[in-house]
Design an enzyme around this catalytic site. Structure first.
Site: not given
Ligand code: DX5
Ligand code: ZN
Length: 224
Positions: A76, A145, A180, A74, A40, A13, A38, A42
């Site tokens: 969010m 999650m 994740d 992903h 992310d 990620s 990956h 947000m």
């Molecule tokens: C959190 C994200 C993850 C994040 C995971 O909201 O969806 O993808 O990058 O990070 P680690 O592996 O550090 O928990």
């Molecule tokens: Zn993620």
């Protein structure tokens, strides 16, 4: 038809990478063997944090694709259906939306596939698998999650292990399972044994002194 979402892979990620040198940080893990990256996204509404959007996906996609990799995006965000086409046009190969953010999940999954990407659904820790009892036949992946979404580097929620086992039994064989949050060398083998085939790793890769070595160690832990 099996896709990259059915393979057993560590999925770095970039949330935990250095945004000032994303090219180099992506090259590091791909040189070490990573094939799925990956991303992310947000929005500051669905989750408290704000990260990146389609322009960054567009900027990194050529490098990932030229190396034979794929982008696992992903979302969010609220109203993900408003942005599906923009992310696919930017280079997303898989788009995952949150069950909690989709009033019309069946329609949004069809929209993702029609746009040309693989379709995933993410479940927050408090959301049950059974919310997907109708939609499970219309998706390519479920993302479980194992932390509350919004930040990297959080602690793994232990009950997620049992949720993964139940997910494998509940979902059609063709649906991949991604976990994740809080994935590390200490729990990766157990997560794979529980049924996860894609393990997202942010902090445990990019927070390590040697990210390439950390990626290889995690990959070895899940090797079948
Ligand atoms: C959190 C994200 C993850 C994040 C995971 O909201 O969806 O993808 O990058 O990070 P680690 O592996 O550090 O928990
Ligand atoms: Zn993620």
């Amino acid at each position: 038809m099996a896709t990259i979402l059915n393979e057993r892979l560590i999925t770095p990620s970039i949330l935990s990478a250095d945004f000032g040198r994303l090219d180099g940080d992506i090259a590091t893990v791909m040189d070490a063997g990573a094939r799925l990256i990956h991303v992310d996204v947000m929005d500051g509404h669905f989750v408290p944090n704000i990260t990146i959007g389609p322009p960054v996906v567009r900027a990194i996609a050529p490098q990932v694709h030229d190396r034979g990799g794929a982008l696992d995006v992903h979302l969010m965000i609220e109203h993900p259906e408003r942005y599906v086409e923009a992310f696919v046009a930017a280079g997303a190969d898989a788009v995952t939306v949150h069950q909690e953010a989709c009033v019309h999940l069946h329609r949004t999954l069809a929209q993702i596939r029609e746009a040309g990407a693989l379709a995933g659904v993410a479940l927050n820790p408090a959301t049950t698998l059974e919310t997907l009892s109708e939609a499970r036949f219309f998706m390519d992946m479920v993302l479980v999650m194992s932390v509350n979404p919004g930040f990297g580097g959080q602690r793994f929620i232990e009950t997620s292990l049992d949720k993964l086992r139940r997910a494998r039994a509940f979902l059609p064989d063709a649906v991949g399972i991604e976990v994740d949050g809080g994935v590390s060398a200490a729990n990766a083998a157990e997560l794979a044994a529980a049924g996860a085939n894609l393990l997202v790793a942010g902090n445990s890769v990019y927070g390590a002194p040697d990210p390439a070595a950390a990626f290889r160690e995690l990959s070895a832990a899940i090797a079948a």
